[in-house]
Design an enzyme around this catalytic site. Structure first.
Site, PDB file in Angstrom:
ATOM      1  N   HIS A   1     -12.238   1.006  -1.205  1.00  0.00           N
ATOM      2  CA  HIS A   1     -10.977   0.295  -1.450  1.00  0.00           C
ATOM      3  C   HIS A   1     -11.153  -1.198  -1.154  1.00  0.00           C
ATOM      4  CE1 HIS A   1      -8.572   3.792  -2.256  1.00  0.00           C
ATOM      5  NE2 HIS A   1      -8.625   4.271  -1.027  1.00  0.00           N
TER       6      HIS A   1
ATOM      7  N   HIS B   1     -14.882   5.782   2.254  1.00  0.00           N
ATOM      8  CA  HIS B   1     -13.666   5.834   1.432  1.00  0.00           C
ATOM      9  C   HIS B   1     -12.922   4.493   1.507  1.00  0.00           C
ATOM     10  CE1 HIS B   1     -10.021   7.917  -0.237  1.00  0.00           C
ATOM     11  NE2 HIS B   1      -9.433   6.911   0.381  1.00  0.00           N
ATOM     12  N   GLU B   2     -12.670   4.031   2.736  1.00  0.00           N
ATOM     13  CA  GLU B   2     -11.930   2.778   2.903  1.00  0.00           C
ATOM     14  C   GLU B   2     -12.764   1.574   2.469  1.00  0.00           C
ATOM     15  OE1 GLU B   2      -8.894   2.965   3.418  1.00  0.00           O
ATOM     16  OE2 GLU B   2      -8.733   5.028   4.154  1.00  0.00           O
TER      17      GLU B   2
END
Length: 372
Positions: free
Chosen positions: A34, A30-31
């Site tokens: 980003h 997820h990170e």
């Protein structure tokens, strides 16, 4: 039994390790999404952490400090230009570089990347599962086991039989069971709530067999059980068919996930600590993973799929502080023709962050309270 004894009874060391791995991988990817979308647009990322709280390991690489933090409850990326900058007088001021200078579509791309990564990971895991194990057929009910000396055994039902029709009518793709939409195979349960003569048409090793029986749902006020364990039949699937089916299952899950989170918010606002099977906290999640670890690797894959779907949908909710809330603020600024003021955006995000933190505390307290 003490709290810790109760906890040890439902959790296993293997389950805890698998829980940390599943959550850790979901958080890292997820990170990482980003991070990748920010770097792709030329925005620096100051730090990347898996876990929260005190840093236990750090290493500088490509202009980013990569961290492993003590508490395995999430993660974060510190993207240049997202947080306020300290002024010379010590007063925070709006950021003027990095993320703050991106166009609206660029900001949305960075914010959307994390939830989209979790969604794609869930789709990939589902596709892998369906390719290996087959696709559930909603209009066919497979009998997995028959209880000894039960009505089902006396009727002649056998494990491996596939119910294809009930009372002379083919099982439909979807039905309504107890006022809710359900897959057609669940109509078996609905049939057993009605007294009278019923006919199950089963496929037994390629041969069609009709089994007729008289059924009374209750006797002397007690509910009668047919004595079968059943679920949807499974059909082999190619990789493209499994991929398409994965998207269909995801689309069908959206209303259920939204309803589950709506129920959680309602319980939070009324401080209802009763257990909700649809939403689990960290202990409940570890308990589910522990149970899955005892069953099979595919059960763990299914839990990982559900966890990534939940992360994707939760982060997309339009709550300030979450990715969905930040996207909403960007869209509002675009529609107004100018972004919200720095003070407005900070106040909204702070309120949203406080709400999310209180919600997390509530989930943990509710998770723990069932052991007392």
């Amino acid at each position: 039994m003490s709290f810790f004894q109760s906890l040890a009874a439902v959790l296993t060391p293997a389950g805890l390790i698998w829980t940390l791995l599943i959550i850790g991988i979901a958080t890292f990817l997820h990170e990482l999404a980003h991070y990748a979308l920010a770097r792709w647009q030329g925005v620096a990322v100051k730090s990347f952490s898996v876990g929260m709280g005190p840093v236990v390991f750090r290493r500088e690489w490509r202009g980013t400090e990569w961290r492993l933090s003590l508490l395995p409850i999430g993660g974060y990326v510190e993207i240049d230009g997202m947080a306020p900058e300290p002024g010379e007088d010590g007063v925070a001021r709006p950021p003027q570089r990095g993320f703050a200078r991106l166009p609206a579509w660029g900001k949305i791309a960075v914010l959307l990347a994390g939830p989209l990564m979790n969604l794609l990971l869930a789709i990939g895991l589902m596709t892998m599962t369906f390719t290996a194990q087959g696709v559930p057929a909603p209009d066919r009910a497979r009998i997995e086991s028959v209880v000894a000396d039960s009505a089902a055994q006396r009727l002649g039902l056998r494990a491996g039989d596939v119910i294809t029709a009930i009372d002379g009518r083919d099982i439909p793709q979807t039905v309504t069971v107890q006022g809710r939409p359900a897959a057609g195979w669940e109509s078996v349960r609905d049939t057993l709530t009605r007294a009278g003569t019923h006919v199950f048409t089963v496929d037994r090793a390629g041969q069609q067999v009709d089994l007729t029986f008289e059924w009374t749902p209750t006797v002397n006020g007690e509910r009668q059980l047919l004595g079968i364990r059943y679920g949807p039949d499974v059909m082999p699937a190619t990789l493209p068919a499994a991929f398409v089916r994965s998207w269909q299952v995801t689309a069908q899950a959206v209303p259920q996930v939204v309803q589950s989170f709506a129920g959680l918010f309602s319980r939070f606002l009324t401080l209802d600590l009763s257990r909700d099977e649809n939403v689990s906290g960290p202990i409940g999640t570890a308990e589910i993973v522990s149970q899955a670890a005892r069953v099979s690797p595919w059960a763990l894959v299914q839990v990982a799929t559900l966890l990534n779907l939940s992360l994707a949908f939760f982060n997309l909710m339009p709550i300030p502080g979450l990715d969905g809330g930040r996207i909403l603020l960007v869209l509002v600024g675009s529609l107004r023709g100018r972004p919200l003021s720095f003070a407005q955006e900070q106040a909204i995000n702070l309120a949203g962050f406080a709400f999310v933190m209180l919600l997390m505390v509530f989930v943990v307290v509710r998770d723990v309270s069932r052991f007392f």
